[in-house]
Scaffold this motif. Structure first.
Motif, PDB file in Angstrom:
ATOM      1  N   GLY A  96      -2.976   5.707   0.211  1.00  0.00           N
ATOM      2  CA  GLY A  96      -2.642   5.338   1.582  1.00  0.00           C
ATOM      3  C   GLY A  96      -3.527   5.932   2.654  1.00  0.00           C
ATOM      4  O   GLY A  96      -3.174   5.890   3.844  1.00  0.00           O
TER       5      GLY A  96
ATOM      6  N   VAL B 245       1.193   4.932   4.325  1.00  0.00           N
ATOM      7  CA  VAL B 245      -0.180   4.958   4.801  1.00  0.00           C
ATOM      8  C   VAL B 245      -0.358   6.081   5.804  1.00  0.00           C
ATOM      9  O   VAL B 245       0.428   6.216   6.745  1.00  0.00           O
ATOM     10  CB  VAL B 245      -0.549   3.606   5.465  1.00  0.00           C
ATOM     11  CG1 VAL B 245      -1.956   3.660   6.027  1.00  0.00           C
ATOM     12  CG2 VAL B 245      -0.439   2.491   4.439  1.00  0.00           C
TER      13      VAL B 245
ATOM     14  N   THR C 254       0.817  -1.210   0.000  1.00  0.00           N
ATOM     15  CA  THR C 254       0.000   0.000   0.000  1.00  0.00           C
ATOM     16  C   THR C 254       0.852   1.263   0.000  1.00  0.00           C
ATOM     17  O   THR C 254       0.337   2.361   0.017  1.00  0.00           O
ATOM     18  CB  THR C 254      -0.892   0.023   1.247  1.00  0.00           C
ATOM     19  OG1 THR C 254      -0.067  -0.054   2.415  1.00  0.00           O
ATOM     20  CG2 THR C 254      -1.863  -1.135   1.238  1.00  0.00           C
TER      21      THR C 254
END
Length: 425
Positions: free
Chosen positions: A205, A8, A5
């Motif tokens: 994110g 984040v 991802t």
């Protein structure tokens, strides 16, 4: 499958573990209603419970007020044997003959009498279809879809995270499906979690933004909503510890099965997943998609075409429709596609023991949408109410049914009247 991802943004687990769902977010609901083509209702502040759903026009008893695609929905694993349906939209797939073959365990597809006039002609006139199955893009995955569009939507929304080889019973996600027999909301919560993970990856994110649709619901920890059974030989503390352990088991399996980037491991906390399960326990609705086989047999009966052949087929369906573990008959014959759905608008409708709307499906509603109908005439500006329980129970039974999992005492007009009558007695 593994996915990263990237960076984040900071996300406080507490945002899903509070009663944020009681707060009103007009922009969110206005945008949702507009994007989904729902103009007959609006969401605004309610004197009953923080927020509610209100009619924007006069409605007549029997009117379809709105239909809504769920934010997330899953078919029950125990139901997949009976109902051969799309993994995403839950529309039945395969011909009528294939559906009957599956329900009867016949070796070959049966020859069905009067099938043209009692089924296929009606499907043509009503623009209904039973599409052929489309497999998942991963050759080792058993999931099937009604169209390439549904397969793509599922993959891009959640299934990329949840895809696993179907021939591996030791895979953590395969074991999780078995755990779902004990924890009803485990599968839909897994799909919601996967949706948040994939949306977070797409939006740069921001987990807070990705989880917002689910933060709109009232939630409590799941283990606080499941009462220790009457007559149980364990203490309440031991009971709660057992429920928490089931949540930990689900999280452990998900963590091992999804293999996500460590930066979002906070989503796999017991508090976060326990709150997701609480959202489902308090706000979900039954997913029901009627079986096409129901249309066929209802038409046979309506046209007085029942004969020894159709009777034999029906008896075979009935005898084969039982749960493998305890031989208990399923409630509906032929079994519908049955599971759990979470809907943004339907899930926001408040409760009354004298409801003015209901969720229901007709025999030709071959889709996974939730449909809300008026039970009474409803004036513009009037709040919609649905019954969360069997409203035909006694006052005392209704109050007890609402205590768990909904955690409130009902003060609707019917309950106030019944309470007075019980005091007089």
């Amino acid at each position: 499958s593994t996915q990263s991802t990237g960076s984040v943004k900071r996300f406080k687990i507490a945002t899903l573990c509070t009663k944020e769902g009681q707060r009103m977010d007009t922009d969110y609901y206005d945008t949702f209603l507009k994007n989904n083509g729902i103009s007959s209702v609006e969401v605004k502040k309610s004197s009953i419970s923080g927020k509610g759903v209100f009619a924007t026009k006069n409605l007549k008893a029997g009117d379809l007020i709105f239909r809504e695609k769920p934010l997330s929905a899953t078919q029950g694993p125990w139901n997949e044997f009976y109902a051969f349906a799309c993994h995403h939209c839950h529309k039945f797939i395969g011909s009528l003959e294939e559906q009957v073959q599956r329900l009867t365990n016949y070796t070959n597809k049966p020859v069905l009498p009067y099938v043209k006039e009692c089924f296929y002609d009606i499907c043509t006139s009503k623009n209904l279809s039973l599409p052929t199955s489309i497999p998942c893009r991963s050759a080792s995955c058993k999931r099937l879809y009604c169209s390439s569009e549904c397969e793509k939507m599922a993959w891009n929304t959640y299934h990329q995270s949840l895809c696993f080889p179907s021939d591996n019973p030791e895979h953590p996600l395969s074991i999780l499906e078995q755990l779902a027999y004990e924890v009803d909301g485990a599968l839909i919560c897994s799909r919601i979690l996967a949706t948040i993970i994939q949306e977070t990856k797409k939006n740069g994110g921001d987990i807070t933004k990705a989880s917002k649709p689910y933060r709109m619901f009232i939630s409590e920890k799941w283990w606080s909503l499941i009462p220790n059974p009457s007559g149980s030989d364990v203490t309440d503390d031991v009971w709660i510890d057992g429920l928490k352990q089931r949540v930990v088991d689900a999280i452990t399996l998900l963590k091992a099965g999804i293999q996500v980037d460590p930066s979002i491991h906070s989503l796999f906390s017991i508090d976060f997943f326990g709150s997701l399960l609480g959202i489902i326990e308090m706000n979900s609705v039954e997913l029901v998609v009627p079986s096409p086989v129901t249309l066929y047999f209802s038409q046979l009966q309506e046209r007085n075409l029942i004969n020894s052949v159709t009777n034999e087929i029906w008896n075979d369906i009935e005898s084969n429709s039982k749960h493998d573990d305890d031989d208990e008959k399923v409630e509906d014959i032929p079994p519908p596609c049955y599971g759990t759905a979470l809907c943004a608008i339907q899930g926001t409708i408040n409760h009354s023991c004298s409801p003015n709307v209901e969720v229901r499906k007709e025999n030709l509603d071959w889709h996974g949408d939730t449909m809300v109908f008026a039970l009474k005439d409803i004036k513009m500006g009037e709040e919609l109410f649905i019954s969360y329980i069997d409203e035909n129970q006694s006052y005392e039974e209704r109050q007890q049914s609402l205590k768990f999992p909904y955690l409130f005492d009902c003060k609707c007009e019917k309950c106030l009247t019944d309470q007075k009558l019980s005091v007089v007695k």
